[in-house]
Design an enzyme around this catalytic site. Structure first.
Site, PDB file in Angstrom:
ATOM      1  N   ARG A  88    -121.131  36.168 -71.619  1.00  0.00           N
ATOM      2  CA  ARG A  88    -120.165  36.543 -72.660  1.00  0.00           C
ATOM      3  C   ARG A  88    -120.828  37.455 -73.709  1.00  0.00           C
ATOM      4  O   ARG A  88    -120.591  38.659 -73.732  1.00  0.00           O
ATOM      5  CB  ARG A  88    -119.597  35.266 -73.312  1.00  0.00           C
ATOM      6  CG  ARG A  88    -118.330  35.495 -74.125  1.00  0.00           C
ATOM      7  CD  ARG A  88    -118.565  36.044 -75.522  1.00  0.00           C
ATOM      8  NE  ARG A  88    -119.450  35.206 -76.321  1.00  0.00           N
ATOM      9  CZ  ARG A  88    -119.944  35.580 -77.505  1.00  0.00           C
ATOM     10  NH1 ARG A  88    -119.623  36.753 -78.017  1.00  0.00           N
ATOM     11  NH2 ARG A  88    -120.773  34.790 -78.160  1.00  0.00           N
ATOM     12  N   ASP A  89    -121.675  36.912 -74.547  1.00  0.00           N
ATOM     13  CA  ASP A  89    -122.303  37.686 -75.623  1.00  0.00           C
ATOM     14  C   ASP A  89    -123.125  38.838 -75.044  1.00  0.00           C
ATOM     15  O   ASP A  89    -123.139  39.947 -75.585  1.00  0.00           O
ATOM     16  CB  ASP A  89    -123.176  36.739 -76.456  1.00  0.00           C
ATOM     17  CG  ASP A  89    -123.764  37.381 -77.691  1.00  0.00           C
ATOM     18  OD1 ASP A  89    -123.488  38.571 -77.950  1.00  0.00           O
ATOM     19  OD2 ASP A  89    -124.519  36.703 -78.406  1.00  0.00           O
ATOM     20  N   HIS A 131    -128.866  30.668 -83.092  1.00  0.00           N
ATOM     21  CA  HIS A 131    -128.564  31.848 -82.276  1.00  0.00           C
ATOM     22  C   HIS A 131    -129.324  33.025 -82.898  1.00  0.00           C
ATOM     23  O   HIS A 131    -128.826  33.713 -83.779  1.00  0.00           O
ATOM     24  CB  HIS A 131    -127.041  32.078 -82.308  1.00  0.00           C
ATOM     25  CG  HIS A 131    -126.551  33.172 -81.431  1.00  0.00           C
ATOM     26  ND1 HIS A 131    -125.691  32.952 -80.366  1.00  0.00           N
ATOM     27  CD2 HIS A 131    -126.749  34.510 -81.447  1.00  0.00           C
ATOM     28  CE1 HIS A 131    -125.395  34.091 -79.783  1.00  0.00           C
ATOM     29  NE2 HIS A 131    -126.021  35.061 -80.421  1.00  0.00           N
ATOM     30  N   CYS A 180    -126.861  44.456 -80.171  1.00  0.00           N
ATOM     31  CA  CYS A 180    -125.838  44.207 -81.183  1.00  0.00           C
ATOM     32  C   CYS A 180    -125.446  45.547 -81.768  1.00  0.00           C
ATOM     33  O   CYS A 180    -126.294  46.293 -82.243  1.00  0.00           O
ATOM     34  CB  CYS A 180    -126.348  43.305 -82.291  1.00  0.00           C
ATOM     35  SG  CYS A 180    -125.150  43.192 -83.645  1.00  0.00           S
ATOM     36  N   ASN A 215    -129.956  39.737 -78.321  1.00  0.00           N
ATOM     37  CA  ASN A 215    -130.128  38.312 -78.084  1.00  0.00           C
ATOM     38  C   ASN A 215    -131.539  37.930 -77.639  1.00  0.00           C
ATOM     39  O   ASN A 215    -132.177  38.634 -76.859  1.00  0.00           O
ATOM     40  CB  ASN A 215    -129.164  37.887 -76.975  1.00  0.00           C
ATOM     41  CG  ASN A 215    -127.727  37.899 -77.454  1.00  0.00           C
ATOM     42  OD1 ASN A 215    -127.418  37.321 -78.486  1.00  0.00           O
ATOM     43  ND2 ASN A 215    -126.860  38.563 -76.698  1.00  0.00           N
ATOM     44  N   HIS A 245    -131.508  36.612 -82.903  1.00  0.00           N
ATOM     45  CA  HIS A 245    -131.648  37.913 -82.253  1.00  0.00           C
ATOM     46  C   HIS A 245    -133.072  38.417 -82.476  1.00  0.00           C
ATOM     47  O   HIS A 245    -133.684  38.125 -83.500  1.00  0.00           O
ATOM     48  CB  HIS A 245    -130.621  38.901 -82.808  1.00  0.00           C
ATOM     49  CG  HIS A 245    -129.238  38.674 -82.256  1.00  0.00           C
ATOM     50  ND1 HIS A 245    -128.200  39.534 -82.460  1.00  0.00           N
ATOM     51  CD2 HIS A 245    -128.741  37.670 -81.489  1.00  0.00           C
ATOM     52  CE1 HIS A 245    -127.110  39.071 -81.847  1.00  0.00           C
ATOM     53  NE2 HIS A 245    -127.409  37.946 -81.256  1.00  0.00           N
TER      54      HIS A 245
HETATM   55 MG    MG Z   1    -125.854  37.150 -79.922  1.00  0.00          MG
END
Ligand code: MG
Length: 324
Positions: A31-32, A227, A260, A269, A229
């Site tokens: 997903r991300d 979460h 991102c 990520n 990065h």
């Molecule tokens: Mg992320």
């Protein structure tokens, strides 16, 4: 790219004090990760990706997002993908959370039998406007009935919070501001809160300060996930800091998929393999096989037409690791 299991001695396992025995990895690659990749990936490749991640030992794979296809064209196949995955007996024990941006997204997810959904808020006004076209409080007001309906339908709700450490327009984000929105997400029934360092500017002291402030505001560490990065190379330091604080759920993306669009570099990520390498060295259990995961990321890299940004994936596929 071929990848082989690292030699048994690498990394050496040397446990350290003050760490959990086991960490649950919340895999966000499909997903991300894919949402932020340029290349369009066919739905059957995505399904195979999730199957391979599960086969590597993952118990939580965030599958897709039921946003409007106009917002995120990369995930326009959400229904088709989710139907395929949820009907696969090999995935019956795997949690497949999906993002739901609003009532309509929740309807689509529940119609397909989704049991784990996630809403996403912003700690800053500028990003709330950019990402959701709402103020922070308007976004929370929109998600409140979504969360309530999801809970009433028996689904578990995760709350994502973006820009917890810094915002590209507003700069440093005050800890109190993050705590206020976090509390609102918990109060609307989110079982888990994922703290996002969306532009990767967190450093360990900041992580400790935020986690401590959340605890003081009545948010228990057991309900917090992190979460991070890796934009500035801090994701693992920040993760280790969170683990020492007692956090046991970490978001990561196989192969480091997904930059991102709001950060200055394409590095986004935290790569699941980089995290696994550290955890394996520390003797922290995850249940995930590093070699098969790295092989899967190598396979996905060929579909995306670019090498994985994960240091560990690259090292494991380097000639010295290949079998002769
Ligand atoms: Mg992320």
């Amino acid at each position: 790219m071929t990848t082989t299991e690292p030699r048994a001695e690498l990394p050496m396992t040397v446990p350290a004090d003050g760490l959990p025995a086991r960490v649950r990895i919340h895999e966000v690659g499909p997903r991300d990760g894919l949402q932020n990749e340029q290349a369009a990936v066919p739905v059957e490749v995505k399904a195979e990706f999730v199957r391979r991640l599960a086969a590597a030992g993952m118990d939580t794979v965030e599958a897709t997002s039921f946003v409007h296809p106009r917002w995120v064209p990369q995930l326009a196949d959400a229904e088709e993908l989710y139907r395929e995955l949820s009907g696969d007996p090999a995935l019956s024990e795997v949690r497949l959370p999906v993002l739901v941006p609003n009532d309509r997204g929740l309807d689509r997810a529940l119609a397909l039998g989704a049991r784990h959904v996630a809403v996403f808020a912003s700690a800053t006004e500028t990003f709330a406007r950019a990402n959701l076209n709402r103020t922070v409080d308007e976004a929370l007001a929109m998600f409140e009935p979504v969360a309530a309906r999801a809970l009433a339908a028996g689904a578990e709700v995760r709350g994502y919070l973006s820009m917890c450490f810094g915002d590209p327009w507003e700069g440093a984000v005050p800890v109190e501001q993050v705590v206020r929105v976090s509390r609102a997400l918990i109060d609307m029934g989110c079982a888990e809160l994922s703290l996002g360092d969306t532009i990767g500017v967190a450093t360990p002291g900041h992580v400790t300060a935020l986690l401590t402030a959340l605890n003081e505001a009545g948010v228990p560490t057991e309900r917090i996930a992190v979460h991070f990065h890796d934009t500035y190379g801090q994701a693992l330091s920040n993760t280790l800091t969170a683990l020492r604080h007692g956090v046991t759920t970490v978001d990561a993306s196989a192969g480091g998929l997904g930059g991102c669009p709001y950060a200055r570099s394409a590095t986004g990520n935290l790569a699941t393999e980089d995290l696994l390498w550290m955890l394996r060295g520390l003797g922290v259990e995850t249940g995930i096989d590093l070699g098969s995961l790295a092989a899967t990321s190598g396979w996905m890299a060929t579909h995306l037409g670019r090498p994985s940004p994960s240091r560990t994936v690259r090292a494991l596929s380097a000639p010295s690791h290949k079998e002769s």
